[in-house]
Design an enzyme around this catalytic site. Structure first.
Site, mmCIF file in Angstrom:
data_model
loop_
_atom_site.group_PDB
_atom_site.id
_atom_site.type_symbol
_atom_site.label_atom_id
_atom_site.label_comp_id
_atom_site.label_asym_id
_atom_site.label_seq_id
_atom_site.Cartn_x
_atom_site.Cartn_y
_atom_site.Cartn_z
ATOM 1 N N HIS A 66 -3.294 6.914 2.398
ATOM 2 C CA HIS A 66 -3.870 5.840 2.266
ATOM 3 C C HIS A 66 -5.279 5.529 2.759
ATOM 4 O O HIS A 66 -5.292 5.619 3.865
ATOM 5 C CB HIS A 66 -2.911 4.935 2.097
ATOM 6 N N ASN B 26 -10.250 -0.342 -0.125
ATOM 7 C CA ASN B 26 -8.685 0.070 -0.220
ATOM 8 C C ASN B 26 -8.324 -0.387 -1.086
ATOM 9 O O ASN B 26 -8.833 -2.114 -1.955
ATOM 10 C CB ASN B 26 -8.354 -1.355 1.118
ATOM 11 N N CYS C 60 1.122 -1.058 0.355
ATOM 12 C CA CYS C 60 0.124 -0.282 0.210
ATOM 13 C C CYS C 60 0.458 1.304 -0.459
ATOM 14 O O CYS C 60 0.504 2.183 -0.194
ATOM 15 C CB CYS C 60 -1.141 0.376 1.505
HETATM 16 O O1 UT7 Z 1 -4.285 -1.324 3.177
HETATM 17 C C1 UT7 Z 1 -3.516 -1.611 4.781
HETATM 18 C C2 UT7 Z 1 -3.385 -2.878 5.420
HETATM 19 N N1 UT7 Z 1 -4.514 -2.888 5.973
HETATM 20 C C3 UT7 Z 1 -5.445 -2.744 6.495
HETATM 21 O O2 UT7 Z 1 -5.364 -1.473 6.842
HETATM 22 C C4 UT7 Z 1 -6.313 -3.118 7.315
HETATM 23 C C5 UT7 Z 1 -6.279 -2.223 8.946
HETATM 24 N N2 UT7 Z 1 -7.773 -3.430 10.090
HETATM 25 C C6 UT7 Z 1 -9.070 -3.231 9.636
HETATM 26 O O3 UT7 Z 1 -9.393 -1.811 9.142
HETATM 27 C C7 UT7 Z 1 -9.537 -3.734 10.439
HETATM 28 O O4 UT7 Z 1 -8.916 -4.848 11.680
HETATM 29 C C8 UT7 Z 1 -10.982 -5.045 9.782
HETATM 30 C C9 UT7 Z 1 -11.845 -3.702 8.943
HETATM 31 C C10 UT7 Z 1 -10.262 -5.425 8.455
HETATM 32 C C11 UT7 Z 1 -11.599 -5.401 10.644
HETATM 33 O O5 UT7 Z 1 -12.452 -4.836 11.845
HETATM 34 P P1 UT7 Z 1 -12.331 -5.373 13.456
HETATM 35 O O6 UT7 Z 1 -12.897 -4.258 14.164
HETATM 36 O O7 UT7 Z 1 -11.015 -5.133 13.703
HETATM 37 O O8 UT7 Z 1 -12.834 -6.600 13.321
HETATM 38 P P2 UT7 Z 1 -11.940 -8.288 14.178
HETATM 39 O O9 UT7 Z 1 -11.423 -8.638 12.948
HETATM 40 O O10 UT7 Z 1 -11.012 -7.502 15.493
HETATM 41 O O11 UT7 Z 1 -13.195 -8.446 14.491
HETATM 42 C C12 UT7 Z 1 -14.079 -8.929 14.563
HETATM 43 C C13 UT7 Z 1 -15.614 -9.620 14.879
HETATM 44 C C14 UT7 Z 1 -15.360 -10.847 15.256
HETATM 45 O O12 UT7 Z 1 -16.241 -12.114 15.701
HETATM 46 P P3 UT7 Z 1 -15.666 -12.077 17.082
HETATM 47 O O13 UT7 Z 1 -14.746 -13.167 17.142
HETATM 48 O O14 UT7 Z 1 -15.610 -10.618 17.707
HETATM 49 O O15 UT7 Z 1 -17.453 -13.076 17.020
HETATM 50 C C15 UT7 Z 1 -14.681 -11.124 13.549
HETATM 51 O O16 UT7 Z 1 -15.298 -12.757 13.176
HETATM 52 O O17 UT7 Z 1 -16.324 -9.428 14.122
HETATM 53 C C16 UT7 Z 1 -15.826 -10.049 13.153
HETATM 54 N N3 UT7 Z 1 -15.681 -10.547 11.848
HETATM 55 C C17 UT7 Z 1 -16.912 -9.959 10.944
HETATM 56 N N4 UT7 Z 1 -18.456 -9.674 11.347
HETATM 57 C C18 UT7 Z 1 -19.627 -9.548 9.825
HETATM 58 C C19 UT7 Z 1 -14.907 -9.987 10.664
HETATM 59 N N5 UT7 Z 1 -15.394 -9.541 9.694
HETATM 60 C C20 UT7 Z 1 -16.872 -9.888 9.647
HETATM 61 C C21 UT7 Z 1 -17.633 -8.552 8.356
HETATM 62 N N6 UT7 Z 1 -19.071 -9.002 8.943
HETATM 63 N N7 UT7 Z 1 -17.022 -8.836 7.148
#
Ligand code: UT7
Length: 344
Positions: A271, A301, A128
């Site tokens: 970004h 993204n 990125c």
């Molecule tokens: O470009 C540079 C590289 N990448 C980034 O900058 C990404 C940076 N990270 C993020 O933007 C966020 O971490 C994400 C948007 C990818 C994920 O959001 P989060 O708030 O960190 O979610 P998480 O992975 O901690 O998951 C929280 C919960 C989990 O459920 P439990 O374990 O709390 O029951 C996941 O299973 O949300 C669940 N979950 C979803 N639920 C609905 C994960 N993905 C999804 C989804 N829809 N798509």
């Protein structure tokens, strides 16, 4: 063809670097949150609340659309904007982590597609951060007198590395495909160009975003899973934490290096990783909404393309003009992060 007779001398008079034109290209095919709801257990509400994304564009692989087409179109548009032809280019750099093939470089194919003759062409991979790293490289190659006219393209098609099932839902919802291009030229106006820049990497963090190609690519302790081959593996929460801290830090360091205050910067082009990360940076520097651009709602993204896509939209809207100070900032896989503060 960029002939050797048109090459600048290696003992240049003091020269500046100016932005001559921009262009962008996104695929026509839309992937909305409603579409994703049909493919995996997710919801529009969850995606919008956690990321700010409403839809993204993805290449139409069934009809052969790929990264080189997006690159060439963005470059053609930037050439038209700059009133230049392909043969006016001395060098083309494509920043991508999803090249057309391992060999040749996508930049070589793009040079051929736009009729850039024998201009130099190579790819640069800093995930990125790629476009920001590449404009730093292009700037210094022009400033040092080796080249006069350089096209920098940021382009990625992460859709081909996604698992659009429940297993990939934490990653697949954020990425989209696009390309953006900026053409830089030497100028006699020595006030124009980079005021301060930075490029950083921390290889310890490689396992926070990686794309395994074989069983040996998995980090120690992560069991081999055939379904993860050629699919982006991202530790979203760790990357999020890294980004929230790194974004303001790299902005502050760059401002300090240039002895410029945040309030003196006309536009922050960052970004588009997650709307929450961008809003946190905006709050940290007390910036008004119109000073830190956000278009992640429409494109997701787009990795190496996200910064030049914003740049092109801002220029076309008259929000980045000659004389402005503009800060470019990005972070991503590597882990990498970097900045580029320009006097336009
Ligand atoms: O470009 C540079 C590289 N990448 C980034 O900058 C990404 C940076 N990270 C993020 O933007 C966020 O971490 C994400 C948007 C990818 C994920 O959001 P989060 O708030 O960190 O979610 P998480 O992975 O901690 O998951 C929280 C919960 C989990 O459920 P439990 O374990 O709390 O029951 C996941 O299973 O949300 C669940 N979950 C979803 N639920 C609905 C994960 N993905 C999804 C989804 N829809 N798509």
């Amino acid at each position: 063809m960029a002939s050797s007779t048109s090459s600048p001398s290696f003992f240049p008079a003091r020269r500046g670097v100016r932005l001559a034109g921009t262009g962008a290209c996104v695929p026509d095919k839309r992937l909305t949150n409603a579409d994703l709801e049909k493919m995996m257990e997710t919801s529009d509400e969850w995606i919008v609340q956690r990321t700010g994304i409403r839809e993204r564009r993805i290449v139409d692989t069934e009809h052969g659309e790929s990264v080189k087409h997006l690159c060439a179109k963005s470059l053609e548009r930037a050439l038209a904007d700059a009133n230049l032809k392909g043969t006016d280019l001395d060098l083309i750099i494509v920043a991508t982590m999803t090249p057309e093939m391992a060999c040749p470089a996508t930049a070589c194919m793009v040079a051929q597609m736009v009729g850039a003759g024998h201009a130099g062409a190579f790819d640069l991979n800093a995930a990125c951060s790629g476009f920001v790293f590449a404009i730093n490289v292009a700037h210094d190659l022009i400033k040092g007198g080796a080249y006069n006219t350089v096209a920098v393209i940021g382009a990625d098609t992460l859709s081909k590395l996604m698992d659009y099932s429940n297993n990939g839902r934490g990653t697949a919802i954020i990425f989209g495909d696009a390309a953006g291009c900026a053409i830089f030229k030497a100028t006699d106006d020595t006030s124009k160009g980079v005021l301060a820049q930075s490029m950083h990497a921390d290889g310890e963090g490689w396992k926070d975003i990686y794309v395994p190609r074989c069983s040996f690519d998995f980090p120690q302790g992560t069991p081999f899973d055939e379904n993860k081959i050629d699919v982006v593996q991202m530790n979203g929460a760790t990357v999020f934490k890294f980004a929230v801290g790194t974004f303001p830090e790299v902005i502050q360091q760059t401002l300090d290096k240039a002895k410029v205050k945040a309030a003196e910067v006309d536009m922050f082009v960052c970004h588009q990783s997650n709307q929450r990360i961008l809003h946190a940076a905006r709050d940290r520097f007390g910036l008004s909404e119109d000073k830190l651009y956000v278009n992640i709602d429409r494109y997701g993204n787009t990795v190496g393309a996200s910064v030049p896509l914003c740049l092109d939209e801002l220029r076309k809207a008259g929000k980045i003009k000659d004389g402005n100070k503009v800060m470019f900032v990005a972070f991503g896989g590597g882990l990498t992060w970097g900045s580029s503060l320009w006097q336009m």
